[in-house]
Scaffold this motif. Structure first.
Motif, mmCIF file in Angstrom:
data_model
loop_
_atom_site.group_PDB
_atom_site.id
_atom_site.type_symbol
_atom_site.label_atom_id
_atom_site.label_comp_id
_atom_site.label_asym_id
_atom_site.label_seq_id
_atom_site.Cartn_x
_atom_site.Cartn_y
_atom_site.Cartn_z
ATOM 1 N N ALA A 90 0.841 -1.195 0.000
ATOM 2 C CA ALA A 90 0.000 0.000 0.000
ATOM 3 C C ALA A 90 0.877 1.246 0.000
ATOM 4 C CB ALA A 90 -0.931 0.013 1.214
ATOM 5 N N VAL A 91 0.307 2.352 -0.401
ATOM 6 C CA VAL A 91 0.972 3.654 -0.349
ATOM 7 C C VAL A 91 0.156 4.566 0.554
ATOM 8 C CG1 VAL A 91 2.051 3.464 -2.628
ATOM 9 C CG2 VAL A 91 -0.234 4.464 -2.415
ATOM 10 N N THR A 92 0.765 5.654 1.002
ATOM 11 C CA THR A 92 0.057 6.623 1.832
ATOM 12 C C THR A 92 -1.091 7.224 1.033
ATOM 13 O OG1 THR A 92 2.088 7.144 2.990
ATOM 14 C CG2 THR A 92 0.303 8.740 3.181
ATOM 15 N N ARG A 93 -2.251 7.307 1.637
ATOM 16 C CA ARG A 93 -3.443 7.827 0.973
ATOM 17 C C ARG A 93 -3.777 9.215 1.501
ATOM 18 N NH1 ARG A 93 -8.479 8.949 1.359
ATOM 19 N NH2 ARG A 93 -8.531 8.593 3.569
ATOM 20 N N HIS A 94 -4.182 10.099 0.603
ATOM 21 C CA HIS A 94 -4.639 11.436 0.967
ATOM 22 C C HIS A 94 -6.037 11.636 0.406
ATOM 23 C CE1 HIS A 94 -0.625 12.701 2.270
ATOM 24 N NE2 HIS A 94 -0.172 12.059 1.214
ATOM 25 N N ASP A 95 -6.866 12.430 1.085
ATOM 26 C CA ASP A 95 -8.179 12.762 0.549
ATOM 27 C C ASP A 95 -7.989 13.560 -0.733
ATOM 28 O OD1 ASP A 95 -9.508 11.565 2.664
ATOM 29 O OD2 ASP A 95 -9.537 13.397 3.854
ATOM 30 N N ALA A 96 -8.755 13.221 -1.769
ATOM 31 C CA ALA A 96 -8.662 13.923 -3.047
ATOM 32 C C ALA A 96 -10.044 14.008 -3.671
ATOM 33 C CB ALA A 96 -7.706 13.186 -3.977
ATOM 34 N N ARG A 97 -10.202 14.990 -4.542
ATOM 35 C CA ARG A 97 -11.441 15.128 -5.290
ATOM 36 C C ARG A 97 -11.143 15.844 -6.600
ATOM 37 N NH1 ARG A 97 -14.715 19.702 -1.840
ATOM 38 N NH2 ARG A 97 -13.216 21.384 -2.100
ATOM 39 N N CYS A 98 -12.052 15.696 -7.556
ATOM 40 C CA CYS A 98 -11.952 16.410 -8.826
ATOM 41 C C CYS A 98 -12.908 17.588 -8.775
ATOM 42 C CB CYS A 98 -12.325 15.505 -9.989
ATOM 43 S SG CYS A 98 -11.170 14.167 -10.238
ATOM 44 N N ARG A 99 -12.406 18.761 -9.142
ATOM 45 C CA ARG A 99 -13.267 19.937 -9.167
ATOM 46 C C ARG A 99 -12.842 20.827 -10.323
ATOM 47 N NH1 ARG A 99 -14.859 23.051 -3.785
ATOM 48 N NH2 ARG A 99 -12.938 24.232 -3.952
ATOM 49 N N ASP A 100 -13.804 21.153 -11.187
ATOM 50 C CA ASP A 100 -13.560 22.006 -12.355
ATOM 51 C C ASP A 100 -12.392 21.495 -13.191
ATOM 52 O OD1 ASP A 100 -15.668 23.729 -11.660
ATOM 53 O OD2 ASP A 100 -14.366 24.868 -10.323
ATOM 54 N N GLY A 101 -12.301 20.180 -13.352
ATOM 55 C CA GLY A 101 -11.270 19.588 -14.182
ATOM 56 C C GLY A 101 -9.917 19.440 -13.526
ATOM 57 N N LEU A 102 -9.797 19.794 -12.258
ATOM 58 C CA LEU A 102 -8.535 19.671 -11.532
ATOM 59 C C LEU A 102 -8.680 18.650 -10.416
ATOM 60 C CD1 LEU A 102 -7.640 23.444 -11.120
ATOM 61 C CD2 LEU A 102 -6.692 21.849 -12.788
ATOM 62 N N VAL A 103 -7.589 17.976 -10.089
ATOM 63 C CA VAL A 103 -7.575 17.052 -8.959
ATOM 64 C C VAL A 103 -7.023 17.816 -7.765
ATOM 65 C CG1 VAL A 103 -6.637 14.919 -8.012
ATOM 66 C CG2 VAL A 103 -7.230 15.055 -10.445
ATOM 67 N N GLU A 104 -7.816 17.889 -6.700
ATOM 68 C CA GLU A 104 -7.395 18.555 -5.466
ATOM 69 C C GLU A 104 -7.033 17.490 -4.432
ATOM 70 O OE1 GLU A 104 -10.240 22.502 -5.768
ATOM 71 O OE2 GLU A 104 -10.823 20.859 -4.455
ATOM 72 N N VAL A 105 -5.919 17.688 -3.752
ATOM 73 C CA VAL A 105 -5.442 16.736 -2.751
ATOM 74 C C VAL A 105 -5.319 17.450 -1.417
ATOM 75 C CG1 VAL A 105 -3.572 15.176 -2.091
ATOM 76 C CG2 VAL A 105 -4.164 15.471 -4.515
ATOM 77 N N ARG A 106 -5.903 16.859 -0.373
ATOM 78 C CA ARG A 106 -5.785 17.395 0.977
ATOM 79 C C ARG A 106 -4.612 16.696 1.652
ATOM 80 N NH1 ARG A 106 -10.966 16.664 3.877
ATOM 81 N NH2 ARG A 106 -11.561 18.377 2.568
ATOM 82 N N LEU A 107 -3.562 17.448 1.914
ATOM 83 C CA LEU A 107 -2.363 16.882 2.533
ATOM 84 C C LEU A 107 -2.493 16.915 4.058
ATOM 85 C CD1 LEU A 107 0.338 18.547 0.289
ATOM 86 C CD2 LEU A 107 -0.660 16.270 0.067
ATOM 87 N N ARG A 108 -1.972 15.872 4.693
ATOM 88 C CA ARG A 108 -1.982 15.795 6.148
ATOM 89 C C ARG A 108 -0.722 16.454 6.699
ATOM 90 N NH1 ARG A 108 -2.999 9.945 5.191
ATOM 91 N NH2 ARG A 108 -5.228 9.793 4.931
ATOM 92 N N ARG A 109 -0.879 17.122 7.808
ATOM 93 C CA ARG A 109 0.293 17.707 8.481
ATOM 94 C C ARG A 109 0.870 16.661 9.422
ATOM 95 N NH1 ARG A 109 -0.159 23.931 9.138
ATOM 96 N NH2 ARG A 109 -1.677 24.344 7.523
ATOM 97 N N GLU A 110 2.172 16.561 9.403
ATOM 98 C CA GLU A 110 2.834 15.610 10.302
ATOM 99 C C GLU A 110 3.126 16.279 11.625
ATOM 100 O OE1 GLU A 110 6.103 13.451 8.695
ATOM 101 O OE2 GLU A 110 5.258 13.503 6.691
ATOM 102 N N GLY A 111 3.068 15.481 12.694
ATOM 103 C CA GLY A 111 3.456 15.982 14.005
ATOM 104 C C GLY A 111 2.361 16.456 14.770
#
Length: 111
Positions: A90-111
């Motif tokens: 497996a690889v690290t997963r981030h929340d993502a969505r497509c909006r207006d033709g772009l892929v948006e990724v929600r990055l997690r903060r470490e720590g």
């Protein structure tokens, strides 16, 4: 693709289509993804390797949102990060969505 919380299209919009290739094997069969108010639908398209047909994996390609990064050379489930080619990988997963033709990724903060 949708994850249940974010919609792939806006209500009342005409369907959007994208010509692409099946992510599941090296044949890279041609397919079209159509997004409308009901979600994403897979349609076969004429291409030298599949000549307008799809195998069972190809028909279900819209059911599991996947990514096949060239660095890893494997197919991963975007919902879980699990490798569909190698069980237990497996690889690290981030929340993502497509909006207006772009892929948006929600990055997690470490720590």
């Amino acid at each position: 693709m949708t994850d249940g919380a974010w919609s792939a299209t806006r209500p009342g919009r005409a369907p959007r289509e994208a010509a692409t290739h099946c992510p599941y094997c090296a044949l890279q069969c041609g397919m079209t993804l159509r997004a409308d108010d009901d979600g994403v639908t897979v349609l076969p398209r004429q291409f030298p390797t599949n000549r307008g047909g799809l195998c069972q994996k190809g028909w279900t390609a819209a059911g599991v949102p996947t990514v096949a990064p060239p660095l890893h050379r494997q197919v991963y489930d975007l919902r879980t990060g699990a490798c569909l080619d190698l069980p237990g990988v497996a690889v690290t997963r981030h929340d993502a969505r497509c909006r207006d033709g772009l892929v948006e990724v929600r990055l997690r903060r470490e720590g």
